[in-house]
Design a protein around this motif. Sequence first.
Motif, PDB file in Angstrom:
ATOM      1  N   GLU A   1      -1.859   1.163  -4.191  1.00 52.00           N
ATOM      2  CA  GLU A   1      -0.626   1.633  -4.816  1.00 52.00           C
ATOM      3  C   GLU A   1      -0.997   2.361  -6.098  1.00 52.00           C
ATOM      4  OE1 GLU A   1       3.291  -0.357  -6.942  1.00 52.00           O
ATOM      5  OE2 GLU A   1       2.217  -1.486  -5.412  1.00 52.00           O
ATOM      6  N   PHE A   2      -0.459   3.575  -6.290  1.00 53.65           N
ATOM      7  CA  PHE A   2      -0.648   4.269  -7.554  1.00 53.65           C
ATOM      8  C   PHE A   2       0.349   3.692  -8.556  1.00 53.65           C
ATOM      9  CE2 PHE A   2      -2.442   7.581  -4.755  1.00 53.65           C
ATOM     10  CZ  PHE A   2      -3.661   7.736  -5.382  1.00 53.65           C
ATOM     11  N   VAL A   3      -0.147   3.297  -9.727  1.00 53.63           N
ATOM     12  CA  VAL A   3       0.678   2.658 -10.746  1.00 53.63           C
ATOM     13  C   VAL A   3       0.491   3.404 -12.063  1.00 53.63           C
ATOM     14  CG1 VAL A   3       1.115   0.494 -11.988  1.00 53.63           C
ATOM     15  CG2 VAL A   3       0.412   0.430  -9.593  1.00 53.63           C
TER      16      VAL A   3
ATOM     17  N   PRO B   1       5.126   5.428   0.585  1.00 58.55           N
ATOM     18  CA  PRO B   1       4.395   6.031   1.710  1.00 58.55           C
ATOM     19  C   PRO B   1       4.635   7.526   1.883  1.00 58.55           C
ATOM     20  CG  PRO B   1       5.583   4.058   2.401  1.00 58.55           C
ATOM     21  CD  PRO B   1       6.014   4.363   0.996  1.00 58.55           C
ATOM     22  N   SER B   2       5.657   8.079   1.234  1.00 59.17           N
ATOM     23  CA  SER B   2       5.924   9.508   1.371  1.00 59.17           C
ATOM     24  C   SER B   2       4.984  10.361   0.520  1.00 59.17           C
ATOM     25  CB  SER B   2       7.375   9.816   0.992  1.00 59.17           C
ATOM     26  OG  SER B   2       7.567   9.620  -0.399  1.00 59.17           O
TER      27      SER B   2
ATOM     28  N   CYS C   1      -6.261   8.252   5.858  1.00 61.33           N
ATOM     29  CA  CYS C   1      -5.153   7.815   6.699  1.00 61.33           C
ATOM     30  C   CYS C   1      -4.340   6.697   6.060  1.00 61.33           C
ATOM     31  CB  CYS C   1      -5.661   7.382   8.066  1.00 61.33           C
ATOM     32  SG  CYS C   1      -6.898   6.074   7.977  1.00 61.33           S
ATOM     33  N   ASP C   2      -4.784   6.160   4.922  1.00 64.28           N
ATOM     34  CA  ASP C   2      -4.090   5.054   4.266  1.00 64.28           C
ATOM     35  C   ASP C   2      -3.139   5.597   3.204  1.00 64.28           C
ATOM     36  OD1 ASP C   2      -5.465   2.773   5.555  1.00 64.28           O
ATOM     37  OD2 ASP C   2      -7.224   3.690   4.616  1.00 64.28           O
TER      38      ASP C   2
END
Length: 119
Positions: free
Chosen positions: A65-67, A49-50, A42-43
């Motif tokens: 956060e994907f970096v 966020p999309s 759910c996170d």
Amino acid sequence: ELCEETGIALAHDRLADAGVDQQDRKYFLAMLTRRDAPADGCDRDLADPSRPFLLKLSHEHTGFEFVADLEKAAAMIRQHSGGHNSVALAAAAARLRPLLPGGDWWRDERAQDWWRDER
């Protein structure tokens, strides 16, 4: 630890040794697909966020956060776990940089070859 913190459960054969050890910690790399996202995740990615990949974070974390830039990611986590994870990620990035100097390393065919060789 990965499953406990994110809800992602991977078989051991999906993990490749990152070639980095920090104070009795061993680090691994894993190629994730959308199927690896926990079904009850759910996170969302705080930066985008999309994105469809959801995690189920433990109570110890407030976001992720994907970096793509590993050096940037290492700097972002410098304060976490006494800096050990930051040092390990920077070392893994340095190990991968000569192999894939172009940035989006996980999309490159050479990354797939390296992944197969490391397993």
